[in-house]
Design an enzyme around this catalytic site. Structure first.
Site, short mmCIF file in Angstrom:
data_model
loop_
_atom_site.label_atom_id
_atom_site.label_comp_id
_atom_site.label_asym_id
_atom_site.label_seq_id
_atom_site.Cartn_x
_atom_site.Cartn_y
_atom_site.Cartn_z
N CYS A 8 0.86 -1.26 0.16
CA CYS A 8 -0.08 0.12 -0.13
C CYS A 8 0.91 1.21 -0.04
CB CYS A 8 -1.01 0.15 1.32
SG CYS A 8 -2.31 -1.03 0.96
N ASP A 31 10.79 -6.24 -8.62
CA ASP A 31 10.92 -6.92 -7.15
C ASP A 31 12.35 -6.46 -6.78
OD1 ASP A 31 9.73 -9.68 -5.90
OD2 ASP A 31 11.57 -9.13 -5.24
N HIS A 47 -6.26 -2.48 -1.17
CA HIS A 47 -5.88 -3.67 -0.29
C HIS A 47 -6.58 -4.95 -0.28
CE1 HIS A 47 -3.13 -5.35 2.69
NE2 HIS A 47 -4.10 -5.53 3.37
N HIS A 101 -0.44 -9.97 -5.10
CA HIS A 101 0.34 -9.47 -6.14
C HIS A 101 0.46 -10.74 -6.90
CE1 HIS A 101 2.60 -10.88 -2.40
NE2 HIS A 101 3.60 -11.15 -3.49
N HIS A 103 3.44 -12.15 -9.43
CA HIS A 103 4.87 -12.08 -10.15
C HIS A 103 5.00 -12.43 -11.30
CE1 HIS A 103 6.52 -12.58 -5.75
NE2 HIS A 103 5.47 -13.24 -5.60
P1 5GP Z 1 5.54 -13.10 -1.83
O1 5GP Z 1 6.90 -14.07 -1.19
O2 5GP Z 1 4.67 -12.52 -0.75
O3 5GP Z 1 4.94 -13.98 -2.95
O4 5GP Z 1 6.51 -11.87 -2.73
C1 5GP Z 1 6.60 -10.62 -2.17
C2 5GP Z 1 7.70 -10.18 -3.04
O5 5GP Z 1 7.99 -8.96 -2.67
C3 5GP Z 1 9.25 -10.80 -2.77
O6 5GP Z 1 9.67 -11.60 -4.24
C4 5GP Z 1 10.10 -9.66 -2.27
O7 5GP Z 1 11.22 -9.69 -2.51
C5 5GP Z 1 9.56 -8.49 -2.70
N1 5GP Z 1 9.44 -7.29 -1.98
C6 5GP Z 1 9.53 -7.41 -0.71
N2 5GP Z 1 9.46 -5.91 -0.04
C7 5GP Z 1 9.67 -5.39 -1.06
C8 5GP Z 1 9.81 -3.82 -1.26
O8 5GP Z 1 9.84 -3.15 -0.34
N3 5GP Z 1 10.04 -3.23 -2.64
C9 5GP Z 1 10.10 -4.42 -3.70
N4 5GP Z 1 10.20 -3.64 -4.78
N5 5GP Z 1 9.61 -5.50 -3.84
C10 5GP Z 1 9.85 -5.92 -2.21
ZN ZN Z 2 -1.81 -3.41 1.22
#
Ligand code: 5GP
Ligand code: ZN
Length: 115
Positions: A8, A31, A47, A101, A103
């Site tokens: 957010c 990422d 959100h 999110h 990817h």
């Molecule tokens: P999840 O593990 O929840 O599927 O993916 C979260 C993703 O967010 C991870 O790949 C992590 O590297 C990325 N991530 C976490 N914090 C940040 C941030 O502050 N900025 C960016 N650009 N990516 C983030």
């Molecule tokens: Zn959020």
């Protein structure tokens, strides 16, 4: 909107990110810890904790997120080589940020099944 949610905050511009696309409904950014040569996250500005919360009220928005994923894959020249779109839900899947999110991963051969 969730006050302490990192995605957010990125959507509101309170935390910097390398944004590759944004409009009134979605934001896409690189990422911070890329798992592939191209690794972009696409989030709704709204959100939503995870894809487990998809229902009739937000299904159109989720479809739009996937439309943007296809657009970004074209932008990043991933269409010919192929790429992966994935969303993690909850602990067993390794979801680390509780804001839905998608990817978009590409630029290398992917393994299947994922670990
Ligand atoms: P999840 O593990 O929840 O599927 O993916 C979260 C993703 O967010 C991870 O790949 C992590 O590297 C990325 N991530 C976490 N914090 C940040 C941030 O502050 N900025 C960016 N650009 N990516 C983030
Ligand atoms: Zn959020």
């Amino acid at each position: 909107m969730a006050d302490n949610c990192i995605f957010c905050k990125i959507a509101r511009g309170e935390i910097p990110a390398t944004i590759v696309y944004q409009d009134e409904r979605v934001v896409a950014f690189r990422d911070i810890n890329p798992g592939a040569p191209v690794h972009i996250l696409i989030i709704p500005r709204e959100h939503i904790a995870s894809a487990a919360e998809i229902d009739a009220s937000n299904a159109a928005l989720v479809g739009y997120l996937l439309q943007i994923a296809a657009q970004i894959a074209k932008q990043e020249n991933l269409v010919d080589s192929g790429y992966r779109v994935v969303t993690n839900i909850g602990a067993d899947a390794g979801q680390s940020v509780p804001h839905m999110h998608f990817h978009v991963l590409g630029g290398r051969q992917m393994a299947w099944p994922p670990g």
